[in-house]
Design a protein around this motif. Structure first.
Motif, PDB file in Angstrom:
ATOM      1  N   ILE A  86     -11.425  -7.287 -23.779  1.00  0.00           N
ATOM      2  CA  ILE A  86     -11.074  -6.116 -23.122  1.00  0.00           C
ATOM      3  C   ILE A  86      -9.721  -6.525 -22.132  1.00  0.00           C
ATOM      4  CG2 ILE A  86     -11.699  -4.574 -21.033  1.00  0.00           C
ATOM      5  CD1 ILE A  86     -14.577  -4.949 -21.984  1.00  0.00           C
ATOM      6  N   ALA A  87      -8.737  -5.585 -22.228  1.00  0.00           N
ATOM      7  CA  ALA A  87      -7.632  -5.741 -21.336  1.00  0.00           C
ATOM      8  C   ALA A  87      -8.055  -5.268 -19.965  1.00  0.00           C
ATOM      9  CB  ALA A  87      -6.486  -5.133 -21.965  1.00  0.00           C
ATOM     10  N   VAL A  88      -7.875  -6.149 -19.004  1.00  0.00           N
ATOM     11  CA  VAL A  88      -8.225  -6.069 -17.595  1.00  0.00           C
ATOM     12  C   VAL A  88      -7.037  -5.812 -16.624  1.00  0.00           C
ATOM     13  CG1 VAL A  88      -9.493  -6.490 -15.625  1.00  0.00           C
ATOM     14  CG2 VAL A  88     -10.415  -6.739 -17.916  1.00  0.00           C
ATOM     15  N   VAL A  89      -6.702  -4.722 -16.102  1.00  0.00           N
ATOM     16  CA  VAL A  89      -5.649  -4.645 -15.154  1.00  0.00           C
ATOM     17  C   VAL A  89      -6.224  -4.392 -13.818  1.00  0.00           C
ATOM     18  CG1 VAL A  89      -3.830  -3.084 -14.314  1.00  0.00           C
ATOM     19  CG2 VAL A  89      -4.203  -3.221 -16.691  1.00  0.00           C
ATOM     20  N   LEU A  90      -5.852  -5.402 -12.845  1.00  0.00           N
ATOM     21  CA  LEU A  90      -6.278  -5.760 -11.643  1.00  0.00           C
ATOM     22  C   LEU A  90      -5.243  -5.067 -10.431  1.00  0.00           C
ATOM     23  CD1 LEU A  90      -7.574  -9.388 -11.706  1.00  0.00           C
ATOM     24  CD2 LEU A  90      -8.802  -7.226 -12.087  1.00  0.00           C
ATOM     25  N   VAL A  91      -5.509  -4.220  -9.668  1.00  0.00           N
ATOM     26  CA  VAL A  91      -4.625  -3.928  -8.742  1.00  0.00           C
ATOM     27  C   VAL A  91      -4.618  -4.712  -7.443  1.00  0.00           C
ATOM     28  CG1 VAL A  91      -3.873  -2.208  -7.065  1.00  0.00           C
ATOM     29  CG2 VAL A  91      -4.697  -1.284  -9.352  1.00  0.00           C
ATOM     30  N   GLY A  92      -3.625  -5.275  -6.787  1.00  0.00           N
ATOM     31  CA  GLY A  92      -3.598  -6.131  -5.768  1.00  0.00           C
ATOM     32  C   GLY A  92      -2.936  -5.589  -4.668  1.00  0.00           C
TER      33      GLY A  92
ATOM     34  N   PRO B  63       0.653  -1.285   0.088  1.00  0.00           N
ATOM     35  CA  PRO B  63      -0.123   0.018   0.027  1.00  0.00           C
ATOM     36  C   PRO B  63       0.951   1.346   0.056  1.00  0.00           C
ATOM     37  CG  PRO B  63      -0.876  -1.681   1.569  1.00  0.00           C
ATOM     38  CD  PRO B  63       0.454  -2.083   0.966  1.00  0.00           C
ATOM     39  N   GLY B  64       0.529   2.207  -0.912  1.00  0.00           N
ATOM     40  CA  GLY B  64       1.263   3.612  -0.847  1.00  0.00           C
ATOM     41  C   GLY B  64       2.395   3.507  -1.586  1.00  0.00           C
ATOM     42  N   ILE B  65       2.719   2.502  -2.324  1.00  0.00           N
ATOM     43  CA  ILE B  65       3.730   2.402  -3.272  1.00  0.00           C
ATOM     44  C   ILE B  65       4.020   3.279  -4.562  1.00  0.00           C
ATOM     45  CG2 ILE B  65       3.649   0.310  -4.541  1.00  0.00           C
ATOM     46  CD1 ILE B  65       6.569   0.836  -2.384  1.00  0.00           C
ATOM     47  N   GLY B  66       2.503   3.327  -5.011  1.00  0.00           N
ATOM     48  CA  GLY B  66       2.231   4.088  -6.246  1.00  0.00           C
ATOM     49  C   GLY B  66       1.611   3.482  -7.386  1.00  0.00           C
ATOM     50  N   LYS B  67       1.080   2.243  -7.077  1.00  0.00           N
ATOM     51  CA  LYS B  67       0.184   1.586  -7.975  1.00  0.00           C
ATOM     52  C   LYS B  67      -0.785   2.398  -8.730  1.00  0.00           C
ATOM     53  CE  LYS B  67      -1.028  -1.411  -4.980  1.00  0.00           C
ATOM     54  NZ  LYS B  67      -0.490  -0.929  -3.848  1.00  0.00           N
ATOM     55  N   SER B  68      -1.634   3.221  -7.700  1.00  0.00           N
ATOM     56  CA  SER B  68      -2.587   3.805  -8.413  1.00  0.00           C
ATOM     57  C   SER B  68      -2.109   5.141  -9.228  1.00  0.00           C
ATOM     58  CB  SER B  68      -3.755   4.462  -7.507  1.00  0.00           C
ATOM     59  OG  SER B  68      -4.122   3.656  -6.719  1.00  0.00           O
ATOM     60  N   THR B  69      -0.976   5.619  -8.891  1.00  0.00           N
ATOM     61  CA  THR B  69      -0.245   6.589  -9.454  1.00  0.00           C
ATOM     62  C   THR B  69       0.101   6.283 -10.952  1.00  0.00           C
ATOM     63  OG1 THR B  69       0.379   7.539  -7.372  1.00  0.00           O
ATOM     64  CG2 THR B  69       1.185   8.271  -9.433  1.00  0.00           C
ATOM     65  N   LEU B  70       0.862   4.840 -10.982  1.00  0.00           N
ATOM     66  CA  LEU B  70       1.347   4.333 -12.079  1.00  0.00           C
ATOM     67  C   LEU B  70       0.152   3.833 -12.911  1.00  0.00           C
ATOM     68  CD1 LEU B  70       3.626   2.901 -13.596  1.00  0.00           C
ATOM     69  CD2 LEU B  70       2.953   0.750 -12.613  1.00  0.00           C
ATOM     70  N   LEU B  71      -0.973   3.394 -12.663  1.00  0.00           N
ATOM     71  CA  LEU B  71      -2.031   2.996 -13.332  1.00  0.00           C
ATOM     72  C   LEU B  71      -2.692   4.276 -14.013  1.00  0.00           C
ATOM     73  CD1 LEU B  71      -2.927  -0.392 -11.799  1.00  0.00           C
ATOM     74  CD2 LEU B  71      -1.680   0.081 -13.841  1.00  0.00           C
ATOM     75  N   LEU B  72      -2.977   5.257 -13.341  1.00  0.00           N
ATOM     76  CA  LEU B  72      -3.790   6.409 -13.758  1.00  0.00           C
ATOM     77  C   LEU B  72      -2.966   6.944 -14.860  1.00  0.00           C
ATOM     78  CD1 LEU B  72      -6.121   8.147 -13.456  1.00  0.00           C
ATOM     79  CD2 LEU B  72      -4.772   9.583 -11.862  1.00  0.00           C
ATOM     80  N   GLN B  73      -1.427   7.084 -14.747  1.00  0.00           N
ATOM     81  CA  GLN B  73      -0.656   7.492 -15.853  1.00  0.00           C
ATOM     82  C   GLN B  73      -0.564   6.788 -17.205  1.00  0.00           C
ATOM     83  OE1 GLN B  73       2.722   8.338 -12.759  1.00  0.00           O
ATOM     84  NE2 GLN B  73       3.346   9.585 -14.426  1.00  0.00           N
ATOM     85  N   ALA B  74      -0.751   5.480 -16.764  1.00  0.00           N
ATOM     86  CA  ALA B  74      -0.915   4.368 -17.843  1.00  0.00           C
ATOM     87  C   ALA B  74      -1.848   4.628 -18.504  1.00  0.00           C
ATOM     88  CB  ALA B  74      -0.701   2.833 -17.316  1.00  0.00           C
ATOM     89  N   ALA B  75      -3.120   4.554 -17.813  1.00  0.00           N
ATOM     90  CA  ALA B  75      -4.303   4.718 -18.424  1.00  0.00           C
ATOM     91  C   ALA B  75      -4.430   5.982 -19.466  1.00  0.00           C
ATOM     92  CB  ALA B  75      -5.440   5.007 -17.298  1.00  0.00           C
ATOM     93  N   ALA B  76      -3.770   6.986 -18.843  1.00  0.00           N
ATOM     94  CA  ALA B  76      -3.806   8.431 -19.496  1.00  0.00           C
ATOM     95  C   ALA B  76      -3.019   8.175 -20.659  1.00  0.00           C
ATOM     96  CB  ALA B  76      -3.132   9.538 -18.826  1.00  0.00           C
ATOM     97  N   SER B  77      -1.899   7.410 -20.871  1.00  0.00           N
ATOM     98  CA  SER B  77      -1.246   7.326 -21.888  1.00  0.00           C
ATOM     99  C   SER B  77      -1.682   6.457 -22.976  1.00  0.00           C
ATOM    100  CB  SER B  77       0.234   6.696 -21.517  1.00  0.00           C
ATOM    101  OG  SER B  77       0.859   7.517 -20.625  1.00  0.00           O
ATOM    102  N   PHE B  78      -2.512   5.159 -22.434  1.00  0.00           N
ATOM    103  CA  PHE B  78      -3.164   4.348 -23.561  1.00  0.00           C
ATOM    104  C   PHE B  78      -4.347   5.152 -24.167  1.00  0.00           C
ATOM    105  CE2 PHE B  78      -1.269   0.639 -20.986  1.00  0.00           C
ATOM    106  CZ  PHE B  78      -0.796   0.210 -22.206  1.00  0.00           C
ATOM    107  N   ALA B  79      -4.817   6.111 -23.308  1.00  0.00           N
ATOM    108  CA  ALA B  79      -5.872   6.879 -23.811  1.00  0.00           C
ATOM    109  C   ALA B  79      -5.354   7.766 -24.963  1.00  0.00           C
ATOM    110  CB  ALA B  79      -6.613   7.792 -22.811  1.00  0.00           C
ATOM    111  N   THR B  80      -4.225   8.478 -24.677  1.00  0.00           N
ATOM    112  CA  THR B  80      -3.686   9.193 -26.066  1.00  0.00           C
ATOM    113  C   THR B  80      -3.316   8.373 -27.259  1.00  0.00           C
ATOM    114  OG1 THR B  80      -1.590   9.100 -24.649  1.00  0.00           O
ATOM    115  CG2 THR B  80      -2.837  11.403 -24.851  1.00  0.00           C
ATOM    116  N   GLN B  81      -3.059   6.903 -26.921  1.00  0.00           N
ATOM    117  CA  GLN B  81      -2.787   6.168 -28.174  1.00  0.00           C
ATOM    118  C   GLN B  81      -4.198   5.781 -28.605  1.00  0.00           C
ATOM    119  OE1 GLN B  81       0.499   5.552 -28.981  1.00  0.00           O
ATOM    120  NE2 GLN B  81       1.239   6.735 -27.245  1.00  0.00           N
ATOM    121  N   GLY B  82      -5.225   6.134 -28.347  1.00  0.00           N
ATOM    122  CA  GLY B  82      -6.528   6.008 -28.806  1.00  0.00           C
ATOM    123  C   GLY B  82      -7.389   4.966 -28.109  1.00  0.00           C
ATOM    124  N   LEU B  83      -6.919   4.109 -27.107  1.00  0.00           N
ATOM    125  CA  LEU B  83      -7.733   3.198 -26.265  1.00  0.00           C
ATOM    126  C   LEU B  83      -8.984   3.722 -25.740  1.00  0.00           C
ATOM    127  CD1 LEU B  83      -5.292   0.281 -24.805  1.00  0.00           C
ATOM    128  CD2 LEU B  83      -6.184   0.870 -27.396  1.00  0.00           C
TER     129      LEU B  83
END
Ligand code: TYD
Ligand code: MG
Length: 454
Positions: A207-213, A97-117
């Motif tokens: 659909i590609a699904v990313v699960l945070v654990g 917890p607190g290592i930065g998973k949500s931050t990483l995935l929010l940034q990843a989601a934004a990057s994939f969105a700019t690629q048109g996903l």
């Protein structure tokens, strides 16, 4: 009909018919919790009488094109995924917890969105307003990512089915609950049911699904093995508290090499990629210090240099301390035993501290020799030769075994200004990359040559 077991070990998922303090299957203590089984299932005799439709069989020889991939544009993430995100796949991202998973995935989601996903980010932990605020802080306020704060799996699956995004991020799997299961969210039964429904949904709907654990304090994702089995890719996000460096490590990948790492730095503006991790882990090194050894390692497909630092001091206690950060304690004990038994260098009565600088966790056996060199250097108070790197595996007999990819290690060391390599005798490379090689066949020879002892 036999009574169904309703006590489930939260560590390994084994089912027991009654509660006990210790799980027989995995040996964990206090991990057994009463749960209502998923469903009683059909009586087993129906399998014998009722026939299914049968399976369609195919040949192995058919040419299969490689899976299409979408790259995020975050090179460190794409490499760990094996070259990009595969559609209809399930990825698990684990970490403290607190290592930065949500931050990483929010940034990843934004990057994939700019690629048109088309991306949907579902959070069971934070309200949408909180995520929006974080996105604005990260400069991602305009990204085409759609958000929802929801924990009910039925609502989530219905929305995903209607919206048909290409990527769905579920943060986190431990907060999700399925109304078909009676246990509390976060229990093994819930995590297993939610992960199962989401992964099968991913395959069925493309659909590609990313699960945070979240990882438990024993270092496992709650309901760990059950979830790891179900998904295609398991990534761990690691790092030491107090260090800004974070490492994304692939521990399982059905679509690419495992053990690949991506290196990030946690900054005020989110996670930044670190393209040259060796330079970062070495930091500023001027004069050679006793107790320090630079290890020329390989992480996945790329060479990474890092520094082992050892401190050896007389102990005031009857039991000397053995403390490691970034290295396995059992492996340290083995190296100390080899030094004592094969080189006649005792460490009894001495506290031993061993760190990997920068927060990297090293698992490669080839780091044995760097650990031994750091320990010896600290104990004898003699610095290793200037600008030297060390690598090689130590066997219990004290022999040095060559490590793979010698040339890659030497190339990286030469690139970073190192001029000498201390390595096992058999680790020959076609070219030494201009490095002066100091080969040793066993640990005692190295001890005699560098530290004038043994
Ligand atoms: P978070 O992604 O919420 O962690 P997780 O989802 O793994 O629990 O990260 C939280 C930590 O990251 C928090 O301690 C603050 C830090 N952080 C930064 O340093 N910079 C940033 O830009 C952001 C968004 C977070
Ligand atoms: Mg989070």
């Amino acid at each position: 009909m036999a009574k169904l077991p309703s006590f489930v070990c939260q560590s390994c998922g084994a089912a027991h018919s009654k509660w006990s303090g210790r799980c027989d299957a995995c040996g964990a203590w206090n991990s057994i919790v009463e749960e209502t089984p998923l469903s009683a299932g059909p009586p087993s005799k129906s399998l014998g009488t009722k026939r299914g439709r049968g399976m369609a069989l195919t040949d192995l020889s058919r040419d299969e094109p490689p899976p299409p991939r979408t790259t995020s544009g975050i090179a460190e993430l794409d490499r760990v995924l094996g070259g990009g995100l595969v559609p209809a796949s399930a990825v698990l991202v684990g970490g403290d917890p607190g290592i930065g998973k949500s931050t990483l995935l929010l940034q990843a989601a934004a990057s994939f969105a700019t690629q048109g996903l088309g991306c949907i980010y579902v959070s069971g932990e934070e309200a949408s307003a909180q995520i929006r605020m974080r996105a604005q802080r990260l400069g991602l306020g305009q990204a085409q990512v759609r958000l929802a704060a929801e924990t009910n799996l039925r609502e989530i699956l219905t929305t995903l089915e209607a919206e048909k995004p290409q990527l769905a991020i579920i943060d986190s799997i431990q907060t999700m609950w399925s109304d078909g299961v009676d246990s509390a969210p976060g229990s093994v039964a819930q995590v297993r049911a939610a992960a199962h429904e989401l992964t099968t949904f991913a395959k069925r709907h493309g659909i590609a699904v990313v699960l945070v654990g979240h990882v438990t304090k024993e270092g496992q994702i709650a309901g760990p093995r059950v979830v790891e089995h179900m998904v295609d890719t398991v990534l761990y996000f690691e790092g030491e508290r107090g260090h800004q460096f974070r490492i994304l490590r692939a521990v399982k990948n059905r679509f690419g090499p495992a053990d690949e790492i991506g290196v990030f730095e946690m900054t005020g503006g989110g996670l930044a990629e670190v393209a040259n991790p060796s330079a970062l882990f070495l930091g500023d090194r001027e004069t050679p210090q006793p107790g320090a050894a630079v290890f020329a390692g390989i992480e996945g497909s790329r060479p990474v240099l890092c520094e082992f630092q050892a401190l050896v001091a007389p102990t005031p206690h009857s039991q000397p301390r053995r403390q490691t950060v970034g290295w396995d304690g059992g492996r340290l004990a083995m190296i100390l035993a080899v030094l004592e038994a094969r080189c006649a260098i005792p460490f009894s009565g001495l506290d031993v501290y061993l760190n990997v600088a920068g927060g990297l966790r090293v698992r490669e056996p080839a780091a044995d020799l760097a650990v031994a060199a750091a320990l010896l250097s600290a104990r004898e108070d003699i610095a290793l030769p200037a600008q030297s790197v060390v690598f090689g595996e130590i066997s219990l007999s004290g022999q040095l075994r060559p490590a793979g990819q010698t040339e890659n290690r030497l190339k990286e060391a030469a690139k970073l200004g190192f001029s000498t390599a201390i390595a096992p005798a058999q680790s020959k490379a076609p070219s030494s990359e201009g490095m002066a090689m100091r080969h040793y066949s066993d640990l005692a020879a190295l001890v005699g040559d560098i530290f004038g002892a043994g």
